[in-house]
Design an enzyme around this catalytic site. Structure first.
Site, short mmCIF file in Angstrom:
data_model
loop_
_atom_site.label_atom_id
_atom_site.label_comp_id
_atom_site.label_asym_id
_atom_site.label_seq_id
_atom_site.Cartn_x
_atom_site.Cartn_y
_atom_site.Cartn_z
CG HIS A 5 -0.35 0.10 2.48
ND1 HIS A 5 -0.07 -0.94 3.47
CD2 HIS A 5 0.20 1.39 3.10
CE1 HIS A 5 0.33 -0.41 4.52
NE2 HIS A 5 0.61 1.01 4.36
NE ARG A 9 2.04 10.45 8.45
CZ ARG A 9 2.00 9.39 9.28
NH1 ARG A 9 0.71 9.40 10.06
NH2 ARG A 9 2.67 8.47 9.46
CD GLU A 54 -1.94 3.07 5.86
OE1 GLU A 54 -1.52 4.23 7.00
OE2 GLU A 54 -1.38 2.21 5.86
CG ASN A 58 -2.39 11.02 12.58
OD1 ASN A 58 -2.06 10.08 13.22
ND2 ASN A 58 -1.65 11.22 11.39
CG HIS A 72 3.24 11.52 -9.30
ND1 HIS A 72 4.39 12.26 -9.55
CD2 HIS A 72 2.94 10.56 -9.95
CE1 HIS A 72 4.85 11.26 -10.58
NE2 HIS A 72 4.13 10.42 -10.90
CD GLU A 119 2.13 10.44 -13.99
OE1 GLU A 119 2.48 11.02 -15.18
OE2 GLU A 119 2.66 9.88 -13.34
#
Length: 124
Positions: A5, A9, A54, A58, A72, A119
């Site tokens: 993965h 964030r 993923e 937070n 990217h 992209e």
């Protein structure tokens, strides 16, 4: 070995989920919430593709400095021009359709709610 993965964030989990679902058809595969540690992980996949994106949220974090080292992620499609038109009509922030020197236009970028570049490239 194989790729598992890529993590990004995000400051607004719902906005990011909406973006990736609407722009690319990602589906939520699973979600893990850790309230005691104050974060949530959401794993997204594209239909027919086991690789995961993923999204890490937070709690109470205002955003992230993307710095100048991040590049990217890339998603391929059979018809890059048609998807560019769809993304433009949907109001996403997109770059012009471009090509490498001497190559017909074959890619562009869509910017997600956190400023990450995605992209979009022609399938090989």
């Amino acid at each position: 070995m194989k790729m598992a993965h890529t993590c990004v964030r995000v400051k607004d989990l719902e906005a990011s989920l909406a973006f990736y679902q609407k722009a690319f058809g990602f589906e939520e595969d699973r979600r893990r919430d850790f309230p005691e540690a104050k974060f949530t992980l959401v794993y997204l996949t594209l239909p027919g593709d086991g690789y995961e994106l993923e999204l890490t949220y937070n709690y109470d974090h205002e955003g992230y400095d993307l710095g100048n080292g991040y590049g990217h992620i890339a998603i391929s499609t059979d018809d890059v021009a048609a998807l560019h038109k769809v993304h433009t009509e949907q109001g996403f922030e997109v770059t012009d359709l471009k090509g490498l020197p001497g190559v017909p236009p074959s890619y562009y970028f869509v910017i997600d709610p956190d400023g990450y570049k995605v992209e979009v490239i022609s399938n090989r």
